[in-house]
Write an enzyme that holds these catalytic residues in place. Sequence first.
Site, short mmCIF file in Angstrom:
data_model
loop_
_atom_site.label_atom_id
_atom_site.label_comp_id
_atom_site.label_asym_id
_atom_site.label_seq_id
_atom_site.Cartn_x
_atom_site.Cartn_y
_atom_site.Cartn_z
N SER A 157 38.20 37.41 46.50
CA SER A 157 38.60 38.15 45.30
C SER A 157 39.78 37.42 44.68
O SER A 157 40.50 36.68 45.37
CB SER A 157 39.02 39.58 45.68
OG SER A 157 39.78 40.19 44.64
N TYR A 170 43.45 45.90 50.87
CA TYR A 170 42.43 45.05 50.25
C TYR A 170 42.98 43.65 49.98
O TYR A 170 42.35 42.64 50.33
CB TYR A 170 41.94 45.70 48.95
CG TYR A 170 40.82 44.96 48.27
CD1 TYR A 170 39.50 45.15 48.66
CD2 TYR A 170 41.07 44.07 47.23
CE1 TYR A 170 38.45 44.48 48.04
CE2 TYR A 170 40.04 43.39 46.60
CZ TYR A 170 38.74 43.59 47.01
OH TYR A 170 37.71 42.92 46.39
#
Length: 272
Positions: A157, A170
């Site tokens: 990401s 995350y």
Amino acid sequence: MIELKFKDQVVIVTGSSSGIGKACALHFGSNGAHVVVNYSSNEEAGREVVEEIRSNGGSAILVRADVSEEEDVKALFAEAVNQFGRVDVLVSNAGLQQDAPFLEMTLAQWQKVIDINLTGQFLACREAAKQFIAQDQSVNRNAHSELAIGKIVLMSSVHDVIPWAGHVNYAASKGGVMMFMKSISQELAPYKIRVNSVSPGAIKTPINKEVWSDPDKYKSLLQLIPYKRIGTAQDVAKAVAWLASDDSDYVNGETLYIDGGMTLYPEFADNG
């Protein structure tokens, strides 16, 4: 005649019952691969992906596995080999979010995201590498031996480099994916196994529907994207396929950002 770049290759895509994983599975299926579609809890969605691949003339099977569980991951690879005889590509995609302010985040929220997003990558990549080496040793390689014996693409990401308050579990997991990818790439390269990752930015998937389906939130989101559009799952799938193809055979240990320029510090576009 259309070239099927992955004709008869066996591709495992973890977490492929929806979102980016689904797009990857469909893309590989349309390019001739035998696709192993993986889900953890939504069997119906997984079956729909398999049926879509098959209805378009492709080959696919469905296998349930929780990537954070070692025995599940081993069984996933065993079933792929049992059905198709080998594995050529792993797209280690499975991931999730459990968001909370840092001061309120529970250990369970932290652990769940790390278990799926990071430990899950470790388990899947380890089994893939073992399988690549085992099947390579069982055959006599010939003139094409300069090419990789197996390819791994990890899903990261933009938050492997962009801090994200309110999502520290995350962001930490994706930062870990980057260094994990680089380290195993370095270690596995002598075996002719290529390992790379893709880092999507804002992509239109169910995980962030709350943002792209709200006109005001969508407008604010575009301020973070110099290219002024949200990405699609197909944008990511095509990049994943390139990294898994022989077209990128000399690319190893790299992260490809699929983000419309989100990592370009757009707030500095007017001198900051």
